[in-house]
Design an enzyme around this catalytic site. Structure first.
Site, PDB file in Angstrom:
ATOM      1  CD  GLU A 381      -2.516   1.712   0.216  1.00  0.00           C
ATOM      2  OE1 GLU A 381      -2.463   2.912  -0.134  1.00  0.00           O
ATOM      3  OE2 GLU A 381      -3.192   0.855  -0.382  1.00  0.00           O
ATOM      4  CG  ASP A 421      -9.035  -4.677  -5.553  1.00  0.00           C
ATOM      5  OD1 ASP A 421      -9.782  -4.632  -6.539  1.00  0.00           O
ATOM      6  OD2 ASP A 421      -9.394  -4.349  -4.407  1.00  0.00           O
ATOM      7  CB  CYS A 474     -14.897  -1.316  -7.247  1.00  0.00           C
ATOM      8  SG  CYS A 474     -16.622  -1.208  -6.720  1.00  0.00           S
TER       9      CYS A 474
END
Length: 538
Positions: A381, A421, A474
């Protein structure tokens, strides 16, 4: 490890009953949230704050919404905010106004003036003002509904106003938005909507604007919603559907490229329904069946770890407090599980990677499965704040967090399983953040697409030959989904596998390509996309 959709814990993989969609009517709610919006509006356009090196633009992972908070306040600022809220609540009481509407107005003001996220600040405001039951439901309906339908609401106000929207005081404009929403979308009587709007203007300290607000509200009540839609909607079919269903036109066109024009109304309508909260039962801690029995909820339809929480605050549930369960969209659960379920060539050495891991929902589920399998997960991250969220979410699971840029994380290649992702527009999770559709800009997609491809390239470089990589977003926008995958196949030598095989048999209608595209109106999940890729052996 073999492929297919089987369970590696005691939770089982049987398809569950179909989820109940929507949250029903709250006090004063009727025909909720089906308004529309235009890409160009009279009000201010909002753009998500974004760190150019960050690995999140809009993330639909978990129902809790994004953890990136524009204008995060320090303790002194929060005290000032509470004081202002108390002042507005007291003024509302003195003006003879109910507290739920004052809380809703406070929410709108903070969203529009501070760039706050409604799904984060409204629950906090409800707790601070001790609102629950019908009052909390009403405040939520009015605040969220107004934000979703803002395009149509602003167009109606602009038609009835002698001033440009930009010339109306922000507090007055937000009060008018709430009033117009009540007239057009709820069972609140017209006279009550007019009266409370004028009182809100007074409570906000804009006494001189009471007559102005009263005149606009009375003009609005002279027509019903369908008449206003017919009067103001564009002639173009997609543009009209966008306006009618509370979406900027460019988002409607993006959806239409995937679902087609016949299915577009259903896709847009589902995007304005309040979603059911999905819980994930952490493998090795509790099964979905046990979680459903403990909470009195229904087991998920697709994920063997999913439970549907239709009412109540998940934070109040004992399994959530004990970290045996968490909030996570069922689509996100399926993607994390796909990483673990896909077949790999040769031995799986237990080196798994989540390359864009914040805020940690998928990394935690992968970590729970990794603990069962004796594997370990590296979670990357770029944001130190979000890295701390991953640590907190994963707890004692075998997840090691690295604060690094996923495009060059400095990790040793050779991972058996990689999840990319990628940061995306978040168009697949608009229903979870009511104001999000009006903040996003189509121009952002070009930069996001470049970042997505660079992250996918990095993920493939870190993957061992014979390993599996899951690329997910998403967002259903083709520029963030199929275009990225097709480019990786053409330019990076990636080999695409059939991702449909990584889903339960109960989940169908996920697209004609090898990749998977979920939809709220088809599956009750966010509009999640994923594809399965391998490196071409050399």
């Amino acid at each position: 490890m073999s492929g297919g959709f089987r369970s590696r814990s005691k939770s089982g993989d049987k398809p569950k009953n179909k989820p109940t969609q929507g949250a029903g009517q709250s006090r004063g709610a009727h025909n909720r949230g089906q308004g529309g919006g235009r890409n160009s509006r009279g009000g201010k356009n909002f753009r998500d704050n974004r760190d150019n090196r960050g690995h999140r633009q809009g993330r639909g992972d978990a129902n809790a919404g994004s953890s990136r908070r524009p204008g995060r306040a320090n303790s002194g600022q929060r005290l000032n905010e509470r004081a202002q809220a108390a002042s507005l609540a007291q003024a509302a009481k003195q003006a003879g106004l109910d507290l739920p509407r004052a809380v809703a107005l406070e929410t709108l003001q903070r969203v529009h003036q501070e760039g706050a996220f409604a799904n984060l600040i409204l629950p906090r405001a409800l707790r601070e003002h001790n609102l629950s039951g019908r009052d909390a439901a009403f405040a939520t309906e009015i605040a969220y509904g107004t934000l979703r339908a803002e395009g149509v609401v602003d167009a109606v106000i602009a038609r009835c106003s002698s001033r440009e929207l930009s010339a109306i005081a922000p507090a007055v404009l937000d009060a008018l938005r709430m009033g117009v929403y009540q007239v057009l979308y709820t069972r609140v009587e017209d006279h009550a909507a007019v009266d409370t709007t004028v009182r809100l203007v007074e409570a906000a300290g804009k006494t001189k604007a009471k007559g102005f607000a009263n005149g606009i509200m009375r003009s609005v009540t002279r027509r019903g919603r369908e008449d206003w839609i017919n009067l103001l909607a564009p002639d173009d079919e997609v543009a009209r559907l966008a306006f009618e269903h509370a979406h900027p036109e460019w988002i409607a066109r993006s959806f239409a490229c995937v679902v087609g024009r016949e299915e577009l109304p259903a896709a847009l309508a589902a995007d304005s329904e309040r979603p059911v909260v999905h819980l994930v039962a952490r493998p090795g801690e509790i099964t979905a069946e046990e979680l459903a029995l403990m909470t009195g909820c229904e087991q998920g339809r697709y994920s063997p770890y999913a439970v549907y929480l239709e009412h109540g605050d998940p934070a109040d549930l004992e399994p959530v407090k004990e970290r045996m369960a968490a909030v996570q969209d069922e689509g996100s659960q399926l993607i994390a599980r796909a990483v673990v379920e896909a077949e790999v060539s040769g031995e799986d050495h237990g080196r798994w990677l989540d390359l864009c891991a914040g805020p940690g929902g998928k990394a935690a589920l992968m970590g729970a499965l990794a603990r069962i399998e004796g594997a370990k997960v590296d979670a990357v991250e770029v944001s130190e704040h979000r890295a701390k969220l991953i640590d907190r979410t994963a707890g004692d699971l075998p997840v090691r967090v690295h604060v690094a840029d996923g495009r060059d994380p400095g990790l040793e290649p050779g991972y058996d399983r990689v999840l990319v992702d990628a940061p995306c527009s978040g168009l697949g999770a608009l229903r979870r953040r009511p104001e999000a559709r009006w903040r996003k800009e189509e121009a952002d997609l070009a930069e996001l697409s470049r970042l997505q491809f660079e992250l996918l390239r990095s993920g493939l470089e870190l993957l061992r030959p014979g390993g599996i990589l899951i690329y997910s977003t998403c967002s259903p926008d083709l520029r963030e989904t199929r275009s990225i995958v097709d480019k990786a196949v053409a330019q990076l030598g990636a080999v695409e596998e059939d991702a449909h095989a990584l889903l339960p048999e109960a989940m169908t209608d996920v697209g004609e390509e090898k990749s998977v595209q979920m939809w709220p109106h088809r599956h009750g999940t966010d509009a999640m996309f994923f594809a399965a890729l391998r490196r071409k052996d050399t």
